[in-house]
Design an enzyme around this catalytic site. Structure first.
Site, PDB file in Angstrom:
ATOM      1  N   GLU A 118       0.886  -1.145   0.140  1.00  0.00           N
ATOM      2  CA  GLU A 118      -0.131  -0.041  -0.096  1.00  0.00           C
ATOM      3  C   GLU A 118       0.857   1.157  -0.085  1.00  0.00           C
ATOM      4  O   GLU A 118       0.349   2.254   0.368  1.00  0.00           O
ATOM      5  CB  GLU A 118      -0.854  -0.255   1.131  1.00  0.00           C
ATOM      6  CG  GLU A 118      -1.949  -0.812   0.880  1.00  0.00           C
ATOM      7  CD  GLU A 118      -1.768  -2.187   0.829  1.00  0.00           C
ATOM      8  OE1 GLU A 118      -1.103  -2.863   1.618  1.00  0.00           O
ATOM      9  OE2 GLU A 118      -2.357  -2.972  -0.311  1.00  0.00           O
ATOM     10  N   ASN A 164      -0.687  -7.722  -3.947  1.00  0.00           N
ATOM     11  CA  ASN A 164      -1.391  -7.023  -4.739  1.00  0.00           C
ATOM     12  C   ASN A 164      -0.342  -6.106  -5.642  1.00  0.00           C
ATOM     13  O   ASN A 164       0.553  -5.685  -5.090  1.00  0.00           O
ATOM     14  CB  ASN A 164      -2.442  -5.986  -4.169  1.00  0.00           C
ATOM     15  CG  ASN A 164      -2.118  -5.039  -3.140  1.00  0.00           C
ATOM     16  OD1 ASN A 164      -1.791  -5.693  -1.848  1.00  0.00           O
ATOM     17  ND2 ASN A 164      -1.778  -3.741  -3.350  1.00  0.00           N
ATOM     18  N   ASP A 201      -7.440  -5.395  -4.739  1.00  0.00           N
ATOM     19  CA  ASP A 201      -6.606  -5.857  -3.805  1.00  0.00           C
ATOM     20  C   ASP A 201      -6.654  -7.097  -3.105  1.00  0.00           C
ATOM     21  O   ASP A 201      -6.678  -7.348  -2.042  1.00  0.00           O
ATOM     22  CB  ASP A 201      -6.866  -4.900  -2.526  1.00  0.00           C
ATOM     23  CG  ASP A 201      -5.691  -4.915  -1.251  1.00  0.00           C
ATOM     24  OD1 ASP A 201      -4.498  -5.378  -1.694  1.00  0.00           O
ATOM     25  OD2 ASP A 201      -6.141  -4.959  -0.311  1.00  0.00           O
TER      26      ASP A 201
HETATM   27  O1  LIG Z   1       0.756  -5.783   0.571  1.00  0.00           O
HETATM   28  C1  LIG Z   1       1.143  -5.563   1.540  1.00  0.00           C
HETATM   29  O2  LIG Z   1       2.379  -5.537   1.693  1.00  0.00           O
HETATM   30  C2  LIG Z   1       0.131  -5.980   2.637  1.00  0.00           C
HETATM   31  C3  LIG Z   1       0.629  -6.212   3.822  1.00  0.00           C
HETATM   32  C4  LIG Z   1       0.079  -6.598   4.984  1.00  0.00           C
HETATM   33  C5  LIG Z   1       0.850  -7.035   6.354  1.00  0.00           C
HETATM   34  O3  LIG Z   1       2.034  -7.169   6.450  1.00  0.00           O
HETATM   35  O4  LIG Z   1       0.336  -7.181   7.388  1.00  0.00           O
HETATM   36  C6  LIG Z   1      -1.236  -6.797   4.866  1.00  0.00           C
HETATM   37  C7  LIG Z   1      -1.872  -6.480   3.662  1.00  0.00           C
HETATM   38  N1  LIG Z   1      -1.073  -6.371   2.478  1.00  0.00           N
HETATM   39  C8  LIG Z   1      -3.162  -7.007   3.289  1.00  0.00           C
HETATM   40  O5  LIG Z   1      -3.537  -6.621   2.107  1.00  0.00           O
HETATM   41  C9  LIG Z   1      -4.106  -7.483   4.064  1.00  0.00           C
HETATM   42  O6  LIG Z   1      -5.201  -7.604   3.872  1.00  0.00           O
HETATM   43  C10 LIG Z   1      -3.537  -7.353   5.515  1.00  0.00           C
HETATM   44  C11 LIG Z   1      -4.296  -7.966   6.675  1.00  0.00           C
HETATM   45  C12 LIG Z   1      -3.419  -7.949   7.552  1.00  0.00           C
HETATM   46  C13 LIG Z   1      -3.467  -8.310   8.946  1.00  0.00           C
HETATM   47  O7  LIG Z   1      -2.673  -8.406   9.851  1.00  0.00           O
HETATM   48  O8  LIG Z   1      -4.699  -8.474   9.576  1.00  0.00           O
HETATM   49  N2  LIG Z   1      -2.253  -7.444   7.002  1.00  0.00           N
HETATM   50  C14 LIG Z   1      -2.426  -7.303   5.863  1.00  0.00           C
END
Ligand SMILES: O=C(O)c1cc(C(=O)O)c2c(n1)C(=O)C(=O)c1cc(C(=O)O)[nH]c1-2
Length: 569
Positions: free
Chosen positions: A166, A250, A292
């Site tokens: 993101e 994503n 995403d």
């Molecule tokens: O694209 C990324 O680098 C990234 C990292 C992370 C993360 O490291 O926790 C999440 C997500 N995306 C993501 O899309 C997501 O739904 C998500 C949920 C969580 C969580 O810990 O509940 N981390 C992340």
């Protein structure tokens, strides 16, 4: 069935990603007698996604930022602290964490404990003494990079990847020498073939993944440099095929109109050789990902009859709503059946591998696009499934969410959010936001399913006692009959559960079951981040779906360990 040695040394317990304990003292007949054996507080009331590891009669836990590593002595009553290690990560890293300050756990191998810190370091610590052995700095918070994933150790290599999809990060997976921390190879998820470690041995199954430098050509000029494809999920390994499997996240930014093309190699799966990192095959679950739908979910390796023939497959419940069964030697998709309500696509074409998008649900400038199902967190997020070789079912903790989406232009400024899309998430059909599904990969459909009020954001555990365990976001830890899904026992902890349950044999010979309680992560950020939920777009739109969580639980940081009273049969 190989006997269980009672340890649990890597997040998913085995290379194949099964999260299955061979211990069978706790059964459907006696599980109702489970009692708290001991607890431990990590002291940081943020999302507790970590798995506890057990080796050498010691339990290891790494907490959310500041990522302190604790060792508990299981040979003493109440499992007192043996040592703790504070890696002192840079406090600024909290500013680039997308989804709370989580960490998904450590890995143990040969007397060492390996773990990542939010500020992009991988550390090795002596399991006996808690002394630091080495640390390696792998990424840059100024570029928006962070690390949350649990390492996997394969052939004396510590495999780790970055987060920051993101923030316009460029995703990678790296292999470090377990003895020294030296980077042996690093495979990027975007860019020229030489950076992606694509060479002569790359044989993707589908034509859409063949061609030179697709990691450049499937993007607008230079967009691949800030194109996401991070590696923050799970890794599995097949020692016979000598192949490593992991998904890429994503593409960035979320606004798809800013990146025409397939956006290779994001939202897909790589098979690689662990020695060199070279890619052997790739398959893209969501080409030109519109919603995403990171491809980072677990790839569970099982050998099972499919259409009459015994096949080496991997099971992958993807965010896009399909349960993929893939030949893990070749990357051929054998089946892809929906496991939730899906409006964004109408299926997967098994001859080309292509996801058939529903253009009505494409995000478009100047319009609110409604009823996008699954929502961005997907049919299932990072919360890992468990496989029982006894029932031959995959136990999938997941969610039932849809969303409305509005796009806007994202501008890239290093280290700041690069998204360009706002969403409002809400419950899918039926109104329940959580599901726990037992999936039969041979029949290609669910065997049974439990509905939950909140998204099921904890991992699953299956045991040889034919039980499955998971936790709920309002704090219930549950045991179900693995064959029927019947609820057999539940215990209310003092915070919502988003941890990964595990089981081990204590020095006293008894079976224990452990889980962290402490709500948070993306779904629980409204509680761990004390958000004002009047802003529906808070927590990237998740706040809208979780307004009632604040009344249902509070933040926490406690490990619960359960056992049967001594002498129970
Ligand atoms: O694209 C990324 O680098 C990234 C990292 C992370 C993360 O490291 O926790 C999440 C997500 N995306 C993501 O899309 C997501 O739904 C998500 C949920 C969580 C969580 O810990 O509940 N981390 C992340």
């Amino acid at each position: 069935q190989t006997p269980d040695d009672g340890t649990w040394t890597m997040a998913a317990r085995n290379f194949e990603g099964h999260r299955f304990s061979g211990l069978d003292q706790v059964t459907p007949g006696n599980v109702a007698q489970l009692k708290v054996a001991f607890t431990f507080d990590t002291g940081v009331p943020k999302g507790q996604e970590s798995i506890t590891l057990v080796a050498d009669n010691t339990m290891f836990i790494v907490g959310p930022f500041p990522n302190v590593l604790f060792a508990l002595d299981l040979t003493k009553p109440g499992a007192p602290l043996k040592w703790k290690f504070d890696p002192k990560p840079d406090a600024s890293s909290q500013g680039v964490a997308c989804c709370d300050l989580v960490n998904r756990g450590a890995a143990y191998a040969d007397g060492r404990v390996f773990f990542n810190t939010l500020d992009n370091q991988t550390l090795a610590v002596d399991a006996k003494t808690g002394a630091e052995l080495w640390r390696a700095k792998l990424g840059d918070i100024k570029l928006g990079e962070s690390m949350t994933m649990a390492p996997l150790v394969v052939k004396n290599k510590v495999l780790v990847g970055n987060s920051g999809g993101e923030f316009g990060v460029r995703g990678w997976l790296a292999a470090l020498d377990a003895a020294t921390g030296k980077v042996l190879w690093r495979a990027y998820s975007t860019g020229p073939d030489k950076d992606v470690l694509i060479g002569p041995n790359f044989k993707p199954y589908y034509a859409s993944d063949r061609g030179a430098d697709l990691g450049v050509k499937t993007w607008p000029p230079d967009a691949w440099k800030i194109g996401g494809g991070t590696v923050w999920g799970w890794l599995t390994y097949d020692p016979v095929l000598d192949l490593l499997y992991y998904g890429t996240a994503n593409p960035g930014p979320w606004n798809p109109e800013q990146r025409p093309g397939d956006n290779k190699w994001t939202s897909g799966i790589f098979a690689r050789k662990p020695d060199t990192g070279e890619a052997v095959w790739f398959y893209q679950f969501s080409p030109h990902d519109l919603h995403d739908y990171d491809g980072v979910n677990e790839n569970v390796l099982v050998d099972t009859p499919i259409a009459g023939a015994n096949r080496k497959v991997l099971l992958h419940p993807d965010r896009n709503g399909y349960m993929y069964v893939i030949d893990r030697a070749t990357g051929q998709v054998l089946s892809a059946n929906p496991f939730v309500h899906v409006t964004t696509s109408s299926g997967v074409d098994l001859s080309t591998g292509a996801l058939r998008y529903n253009p009505q649900k494409d995000p478009r400038a100047g319009e609110t696009v409604r009823s996008i199902c699954p929502a961005s967190p997907g049919a299932k997020d990072w919360q890992p499934s468990a496989w029982s070789p006894r029932t031959k079912l995959l136990y999938v903790p997941h969610q039932n969410l849809c969303q409305d989406t509005v796009t806007g232009t994202a501008s890239y400024i290093a280290g700041t959010p690069y998204v360009g899309l706002e969403q409002k998430i809400y419950a899918g059909p039926g109104g329940h936001r959580g599901l726990f599904t037992a999936w039969d990969p041979v029949a290609g459909k669910k065997a049974w399913q439990v509905e939950e009020h909140f998204p099921v954001w904890s991992g699953a555990l299956a045991t040889a006692g034919d039980l499955v365990f998971y936790g709920t976001m309002d704090g219930w830890f549950k045991a179900l009959d693995a064959r029927s899904g019947k609820l057999l026992w539940r215990f209310k902890t003092d915070s919502g559960i988003i941890g990964q349950p595990m089981s081990y044999r204590g020095p006293d010979g008894r079976q224990y079951i452990a889980v962290m309680a402490g709500v948070g992560g993306w779904a629980g950020a409204v509680v761990s981040g004390s958000m004002d939920t009047r802003d529906a777009t808070g927590a990237s739109g998740f706040a809208n779906a979780m307004r009632d969580l604040q009344a249902a639980t509070k933040a926490g940081s406690k490990l619960y360990v359960f056992a049967l009273p001594e002498g129970t049969r």
